[in-house]
Design a protein around this motif. Sequence first.
Motif, PDB file in Angstrom:
ATOM      1  N   ARG A 122       0.832  -1.209   0.000  1.00 51.63           N
ATOM      2  CA  ARG A 122       0.000   0.000   0.000  1.00 51.63           C
ATOM      3  C   ARG A 122       0.867   1.259   0.000  1.00 51.63           C
ATOM      4  O   ARG A 122       0.617   2.200  -0.762  1.00 51.63           O
ATOM      5  N   VAL A 123       1.920   1.267   0.819  1.00 49.64           N
ATOM      6  CA  VAL A 123       2.803   2.432   0.881  1.00 49.64           C
ATOM      7  C   VAL A 123       3.527   2.624  -0.448  1.00 49.64           C
ATOM      8  O   VAL A 123       3.582   3.741  -0.987  1.00 49.64           O
ATOM      9  N   VAL A 124       4.071   1.547  -0.992  1.00 47.71           N
ATOM     10  CA  VAL A 124       4.830   1.649  -2.243  1.00 47.71           C
ATOM     11  C   VAL A 124       3.920   2.077  -3.388  1.00 47.71           C
ATOM     12  O   VAL A 124       4.255   2.966  -4.180  1.00 47.71           O
ATOM     13  N   THR A 125       2.737   1.450  -3.485  1.00 42.29           N
ATOM     14  CA  THR A 125       1.811   1.780  -4.576  1.00 42.29           C
ATOM     15  C   THR A 125       1.340   3.222  -4.481  1.00 42.29           C
ATOM     16  O   THR A 125       1.291   3.945  -5.486  1.00 42.29           O
ATOM     17  N   ALA A 126       1.001   3.669  -3.269  1.00 42.94           N
ATOM     18  CA  ALA A 126       0.555   5.051  -3.095  1.00 42.94           C
ATOM     19  C   ALA A 126       1.664   6.033  -3.447  1.00 42.94           C
ATOM     20  O   ALA A 126       1.428   7.074  -4.075  1.00 42.94           O
ATOM     21  N   SER A 186       5.147  13.166   1.922  1.00 44.65           N
ATOM     22  CA  SER A 186       6.165  13.247   2.966  1.00 44.65           C
ATOM     23  C   SER A 186       5.928  12.069   3.898  1.00 44.65           C
ATOM     24  O   SER A 186       4.880  11.409   3.844  1.00 44.65           O
ATOM     25  N   THR A 187       6.893  11.773   4.752  1.00 43.80           N
ATOM     26  CA  THR A 187       6.681  10.668   5.702  1.00 43.80           C
ATOM     27  C   THR A 187       5.488  10.950   6.603  1.00 43.80           C
ATOM     28  O   THR A 187       4.740  10.036   6.966  1.00 43.80           O
ATOM     29  N   ALA A 189      -0.008   9.425   7.982  1.00 39.15           N
ATOM     30  CA  ALA A 189      -1.398   9.747   8.297  1.00 39.15           C
ATOM     31  C   ALA A 189      -2.358   9.002   7.379  1.00 39.15           C
ATOM     32  O   ALA A 189      -3.436   8.569   7.810  1.00 39.15           O
ATOM     33  N   ALA A 190      -1.980   8.818   6.109  1.00 36.34           N
ATOM     34  CA  ALA A 190      -2.859   8.161   5.151  1.00 36.34           C
ATOM     35  C   ALA A 190      -2.936   6.656   5.356  1.00 36.34           C
ATOM     36  O   ALA A 190      -3.953   6.028   5.059  1.00 36.34           O
ATOM     37  N   THR A 191      -1.869   6.053   5.863  1.00 38.30           N
ATOM     38  CA  THR A 191      -1.820   4.591   5.999  1.00 38.30           C
ATOM     39  C   THR A 191      -1.973   4.102   7.434  1.00 38.30           C
ATOM     40  O   THR A 191      -2.060   2.897   7.656  1.00 38.30           O
ATOM     41  N   GLY A 192      -1.968   5.036   8.406  1.00 35.52           N
ATOM     42  CA  GLY A 192      -2.067   4.628   9.799  1.00 35.52           C
ATOM     43  C   GLY A 192      -0.800   4.004  10.333  1.00 35.52           C
ATOM     44  O   GLY A 192      -0.837   3.258  11.326  1.00 35.52           O
ATOM     45  N   SER A 225       8.546   6.552  11.016  1.00 34.23           N
ATOM     46  CA  SER A 225       9.774   5.751  10.891  1.00 34.23           C
ATOM     47  C   SER A 225       9.527   4.516  10.032  1.00 34.23           C
ATOM     48  O   SER A 225      10.400   4.096   9.267  1.00 34.23           O
ATOM     49  N   ALA A 226       8.329   3.923  10.148  1.00 34.32           N
ATOM     50  CA  ALA A 226       8.024   2.753   9.316  1.00 34.32           C
ATOM     51  C   ALA A 226       7.960   3.145   7.844  1.00 34.32           C
ATOM     52  O   ALA A 226       8.486   2.439   6.969  1.00 34.32           O
ATOM     53  N   VAL A 227       7.307   4.266   7.546  1.00 31.81           N
ATOM     54  CA  VAL A 227       7.249   4.749   6.164  1.00 31.81           C
ATOM     55  C   VAL A 227       8.654   5.027   5.646  1.00 31.81           C
ATOM     56  O   VAL A 227       8.999   4.665   4.514  1.00 31.81           O
ATOM     57  N   SER A 228       9.475   5.654   6.478  1.00 33.52           N
ATOM     58  CA  SER A 228      10.843   5.968   6.066  1.00 33.52           C
ATOM     59  C   SER A 228      11.630   4.705   5.757  1.00 33.52           C
ATOM     60  O   SER A 228      12.379   4.647   4.774  1.00 33.52           O
ATOM     61  N   ARG A 229      11.459   3.665   6.584  1.00 33.61           N
ATOM     62  CA  ARG A 229      12.183   2.401   6.340  1.00 33.61           C
ATOM     63  C   ARG A 229      11.729   1.756   5.037  1.00 33.61           C
ATOM     64  O   ARG A 229      12.550   1.224   4.284  1.00 33.61           O
TER      65      ARG A 229
END
Length: 361
Positions: free
Chosen positions: A96-100, A113-114, A119-122, A126-130
């Motif tokens: 979901r993060v990669v596709t978005a 931004s991270t 906020a969009a994925t809940g 730091s998880a988004v950044s990784r």
Amino acid sequence: MPSPKLEPVVLSDEERSVLTGWVRRRKTSQALALRARIVLLCAEGATIARVAEQAGTSRNTVSKWRSRFLSARLEGLTDEPRPGRPRVISDEQVERVVTATLEETPGADTHWSTRSMAAATGMSQSAVSRIWRAFGLKPHTVQTWKLSTDPQFVDKVRDVVGLYLNPPENALVLAVDEKSQMQAIDRTAPILPIMPTTPARMTHDYVRHGTTSLFAALDLSSGSVIAQHYRRHRHQEFLRFLKLIDAAVPKDLELHLVLDNYATHKTEKVKRWLIRHPRFHLHFTPTSSSWLNLVERWFAELTNRKLRRSAHRSVVELERDVRAWVNEWNTDPKPFVWTKPADDILETLAGYCQRINDSRH
């Protein structure tokens, strides 16, 4: 003894569809796309050696992923779990993060931004950044590029690259250009020297003291440079520089000059002078293709090693400083070696054009 007969790879319609999607989707990781292609080729009945040749990999790699697929099917093509703390982020969340990131934008903003992605994925920032680091995603970064619209682009690329890779005998190939509007800049406060734990420091503001232009001709074989300052860069200055080259190079050598399409290089006076000096042969780079002129690489050295961190109180001081740097360069010149054939350049640009066309659909 003959090797045992391999167990055939038989795919269901669903498996074939998934594998084909992994291979064709541009956003699939290269490792997973290779594994999917290996399985598809094996399903066609090809031998391990043949699959390795077609996939551009080793036989051991083909055997490994063939066996992994036969034992665990599609799940066997993903990387095996490693020891450590159990994962708290699922594959679906990662996808979901990669596709978005690749296919969507966050409302009115131009890029994620991270914070906005979290906020969009809940998920946490730091998880988004990784995840972004793992997939090499940098939404905040934009690289600029420009394609030449020169109708003779292909011919000019082949001409210039041909000179670089196979220069003519009894001739000198010179990459020629002007570094115009070189500014004599002085900082508003003295530059503070480097100290332990502290880098050199300079003020961000400065005072201009005039400009000059540096005409340069880089000898591709030796790396030495013929350079001369002029306060302007009209066709008159270009003619003076051609005469300087003519006087500096032995008369028995032909001269092949690589230069851009600047109007001052093509005036009637320049053309008449060239007719009277037939040993000069001009080779023009395509429009918007300064990267093809090797003297630009030398200008980058001049900028990085001299101009960027210098301070000059007058144009005369700037010219004197640059002249000293050029003289020092010529005591131990370093040639820049061109290695990429014209066909490879044109193939790379064709790939960019294809990507541009695909992005419009």
